[in-house]
Design an enzyme around this catalytic site. Sequence first.
Site, PDB file in Angstrom:
ATOM      1  N   GLU A 193       0.716  -1.385   0.060  1.00  0.00           N
ATOM      2  CA  GLU A 193       0.078   0.190  -0.311  1.00  0.00           C
ATOM      3  C   GLU A 193       0.914   1.238   0.115  1.00  0.00           C
ATOM      4  O   GLU A 193       0.719   2.668  -0.810  1.00  0.00           O
ATOM      5  CB  GLU A 193      -0.987  -0.309   1.272  1.00  0.00           C
ATOM      6  CG  GLU A 193      -1.813   1.484   1.517  1.00  0.00           C
ATOM      7  CD  GLU A 193      -3.178   1.696   0.491  1.00  0.00           C
ATOM      8  OE1 GLU A 193      -2.821   0.106  -0.474  1.00  0.00           O
ATOM      9  OE2 GLU A 193      -3.713   2.117   0.551  1.00  0.00           O
ATOM     10  N   THR A 234     -11.558   8.198 -13.054  1.00  0.00           N
ATOM     11  CA  THR A 234     -10.502   7.379 -11.865  1.00  0.00           C
ATOM     12  C   THR A 234     -11.621   6.487 -11.201  1.00  0.00           C
ATOM     13  O   THR A 234     -10.082   5.511 -11.265  1.00  0.00           O
ATOM     14  CB  THR A 234     -10.255   8.616 -11.097  1.00  0.00           C
ATOM     15  OG1 THR A 234      -9.026   8.258  -9.865  1.00  0.00           O
ATOM     16  CG2 THR A 234     -11.350   8.611  -9.859  1.00  0.00           C
TER      17      THR A 234
HETATM   18  C1  DMJ Z   1     -10.496   3.861  -6.823  1.00  0.00           C
HETATM   19  O1  DMJ Z   1     -11.757   3.801  -6.111  1.00  0.00           O
HETATM   20  C2  DMJ Z   1      -9.825   4.993  -7.543  1.00  0.00           C
HETATM   21  O2  DMJ Z   1      -8.885   4.940  -8.784  1.00  0.00           O
HETATM   22  C3  DMJ Z   1      -9.443   5.984  -6.649  1.00  0.00           C
HETATM   23  O3  DMJ Z   1      -9.627   7.315  -7.607  1.00  0.00           O
HETATM   24  C4  DMJ Z   1      -8.957   5.669  -5.739  1.00  0.00           C
HETATM   25  N1  DMJ Z   1      -8.814   4.216  -5.772  1.00  0.00           N
HETATM   26  C5  DMJ Z   1      -9.594   3.706  -6.002  1.00  0.00           C
HETATM   27  C6  DMJ Z   1      -8.960   2.075  -6.075  1.00  0.00           C
HETATM   28  O4  DMJ Z   1      -7.789   2.367  -5.982  1.00  0.00           O
END
Ligand code: DMJ
Length: 633
Positions: A502, A613
């Site tokens: 992480e 995202t």
């Molecule tokens: C996802 O839900 C999206 O990419 C977000 O922007 C960040 N974290 C998670 C995946 O790790």
Amino acid sequence: MLIRKVPVFVPASPWGLRLPQKFLFLLFLSGLVTLCFGALFLLPNSSRLKRLFLAPRTQQPGPEVVAEVAGHPLAREQESPPNPAPAVPAPGEDDASSQASTRRRKVWLRRTQPTGTREMATAARSSGSTALRPQEGAIPFSFDFNAFRSRLRHPVLGTRADESKEPQSLVRAQREKIKEMMQFAWHSYKLYAMGKNELRPLTKDGYEGNMFGGLSGATIIDSLDTLYLMELQEEFQEAKAWVEENFHLNVSGEASLFEVNIRYIGGLLSAFYLTGEEVFRVKAIKLGEKLLPAFNTPTGIPKGVVNFKSGSNRSWGWAMAGSSSILAEFGSLHLEFLHLTELSGNQVFAEKVRNIRKVLRKINKPFGLYPNFLSPVSGNWMQHHVSVGGLGDSFYEYLIKSWLMSAKTDVEAKDMYYEALEAIETYLLNVSPGGLTYIAEWRGGILDHKMGHLACFSGGMIALGAEDAKEEKRAHYRELAAQITKTCHESYARSDTKLGPEAFWFNSGREAVATQLSESYYLLRPEVVESYMYLWRQTHDPIYRAWGWEVVTALEKYCRTDAGFSGIQDVYSSVPNHDNKQQTFFLAETLKYLYLLFSEDDMLSLEDWVFNTEAHPLPVNHSDSSSGAGGRL
Ligand code: DMJ
């Protein structure tokens, strides 16, 4: 005494009334009740009383419910939207108009059938289940789906040049393997957790979590476009049927604005743009309306949490004692909200995110950097912590993608992106003694020499943005993207499982490794393979496919269980300790980016699509002289 005067055969009522009097009284009472009930029908449709007594119990939240949330006292602090969406007639409210809208819907459905022969749209059409149920209503705004599709530069699923050239190629087999993983993840979810937000593969049950305000089926909505892309037709139909029949918006919990936006709204928008199925458009817009109360703050910067029942909002308790909004959260709405306006005709969504941009443009940035915590009340930064990982990440991503999604017309977003990147390079970028390039975290001038897994998306982002940088910077950004991606690969390569932790540090001779167990877990996150995908498309260097395949192998070895995929608690232990969670983003992002890594570049071409995202593809706003529809994004 009165009792002695009552004849024995007429029993006394408790109120001392005789039978005829009692009869007359009851007659009067029932007349009154009938009158009152009848009067309800004469009330305006907006009346609470009418909704309370006459609305069918099974009805999904119609526009009235949404309006109630948006009309919460807090909402009135805001100016009314400049061009609010026309009200949607309640089911059966106006026969003439509902017939007209049914006609319009039929015409629209005919007009919006997806084009292309090889695509799953064919299956979607033949399923015959495109019509909306009456209670879902319709959005009285027509989006010209055919015109949109005709403006795309490439077929959505590409031309598959590699298949015709080398039908038995290794890359095809690799792609098929990833497809099998998706099928396994989906079927496990379906078997043990259908309708719940996430699958728990060890306990073989479902999990709702507390981020989605009572909404269900996060895995389904996050999976729709991946299933479509991989041409898993049966599974896509299962997912679509669930959305049609079981995805209800009349929920009343507290939701994360950010998570609902990137997963649910993003997933529904992509599903609509890929298929033209009206149900996805309508549900995206209605859910978008439910998020609007989050913006009822003095600055218009939304708070992180919205209460779907009361329409109140609040900041996360952990965000500077509940005083701050988070940069990555309020900075990652732009793409989806512009598309909500595009598909609804309602300017309110675009206004909300344009206002966020305005506030950020004006505010003083320390050394050109954007701290992670901002007060939605005063509009001031609350702490000088800057990060390209958690809390900051997708804000930067959405700047460059806003530029790309606008077909390179949103110059403000472009300028903000390159200015921010310069500041990041100047103050956060480092090279370790061992030669690894990394982006540190900044706390008021002091650096934490660590990178989160989340920050590993930045290799892909910098590669994506390199092509539009100033000429003299392009090669530099390409190289920077490659170096950061290499560092992230090292964080995987230096673990026993070949999966990354992480967070990893660059301290005291130890590089690209976690320094404590609490940072050693792997949640099935996508950011590293996301960067491999962008770097592959930019360079076609086979190293990125090789690295991607390492991840596939490791996922199979350490994360696959009898009933789905699970995160692991320690990437440095080759005896996996599963965390019992198949995250929704594993299906939305990790498997999708892996699949794209082993596909041709014109499958969801970057000329036509940007990925939100959560890896949900949203179309670039190609406008052309014939359409007259472009230019809004
Ligand atoms: C996802 O839900 C999206 O990419 C977000 O922007 C960040 N974290 C998670 C995946 O790790």
